[in-house]
Design an enzyme around this catalytic site. Sequence first.
Site, mmCIF file in Angstrom:
data_model
loop_
_atom_site.group_PDB
_atom_site.id
_atom_site.type_symbol
_atom_site.label_atom_id
_atom_site.label_comp_id
_atom_site.label_asym_id
_atom_site.label_seq_id
_atom_site.Cartn_x
_atom_site.Cartn_y
_atom_site.Cartn_z
ATOM 1 N N CYS B 17 38.946 38.639 45.483
ATOM 2 C CA CYS B 17 38.962 39.531 44.885
ATOM 3 C C CYS B 17 40.314 40.107 44.350
ATOM 4 C CB CYS B 17 38.072 40.790 45.603
ATOM 5 S SG CYS B 17 37.996 42.352 44.593
ATOM 6 N N PRO B 18 40.687 40.436 43.320
ATOM 7 C CA PRO B 18 40.039 40.571 42.076
ATOM 8 C C PRO B 18 40.268 39.577 41.189
ATOM 9 C CG PRO B 18 41.795 41.711 41.740
ATOM 10 C CD PRO B 18 42.092 41.017 43.093
#
Lengths: 189, 78
Positions: B17-18
Amino acid sequence: MTTETLEPTTEVLPIDPFSAAFAEAQPDAEVPTKELVIVNWSGELDRIWPTLILASTAAASGVRCKVFVTFWGLLPFVRDGVRLTGDNWMQRMLSFMQQPGIDHLKLSKMNFFGMGPWMIGRLRKQYNIASPRELLDAATALGVEFIPCQMSMDMFGIKREDLIDGMGDPAGAATAIEIMTEANASLFI
Amino acid sequence: MATLEITTTVDAKGLSCPMPIVKTAQGVKPLPSGALIELLATDPGSVKDVAAWCRSTGNELVEESVEDAVFRFVIRKK
């Protein structure tokens, strides 16, 4: 590249968030309906990280994102290799005590003279997590607007040219208030 | 599995992430409306995140599956 088969054409694009093409594709033609404002006050690794993750994800989700960069938060946005000379010994001293730049971040807790950030860096690589530098490049390419605080620049002896490319025009508290009150969400990190 | 005509594949395997979302957003950008994009990811958080991203952006999550710990999402551009 094209074939005569009836197979679906699957083209794997090397998507590099740091490429010129990536930056070129921004911003979206459609006007985003939502807006996120982050006041980036802290220049520490464990705070700038969520700032950059949220900012880049907001921009990737079609949410317009502005980051007001103030106080300690300004230091990571100083260009690589810039030694802040300032106008007096105190500014030089501050720049020595906290080396500016995105690669010289300390932790807000458990810094242990650089041991903490070193371990976080090792873990980050081990788990293939994007670094603050990668996230900053992605955020800039995605069109996140970074607004430096003029007063903080004056106090730290940071000139416009000392800051990385892609920073907006310096502004003050009234601008911060305006964008925060107009946004759907605003955070002080 | 190849019934849908995938235009682009974003390979975000191994990324956290992200970045899967950031790369998907970039991947759909040059595509025409209605085009299908395939995302491959190993981040377990992407299951919720891709769905949330589709809701935020108005793109449609057409298919999702998991095979050998690789999550596969097919998204139709708005």
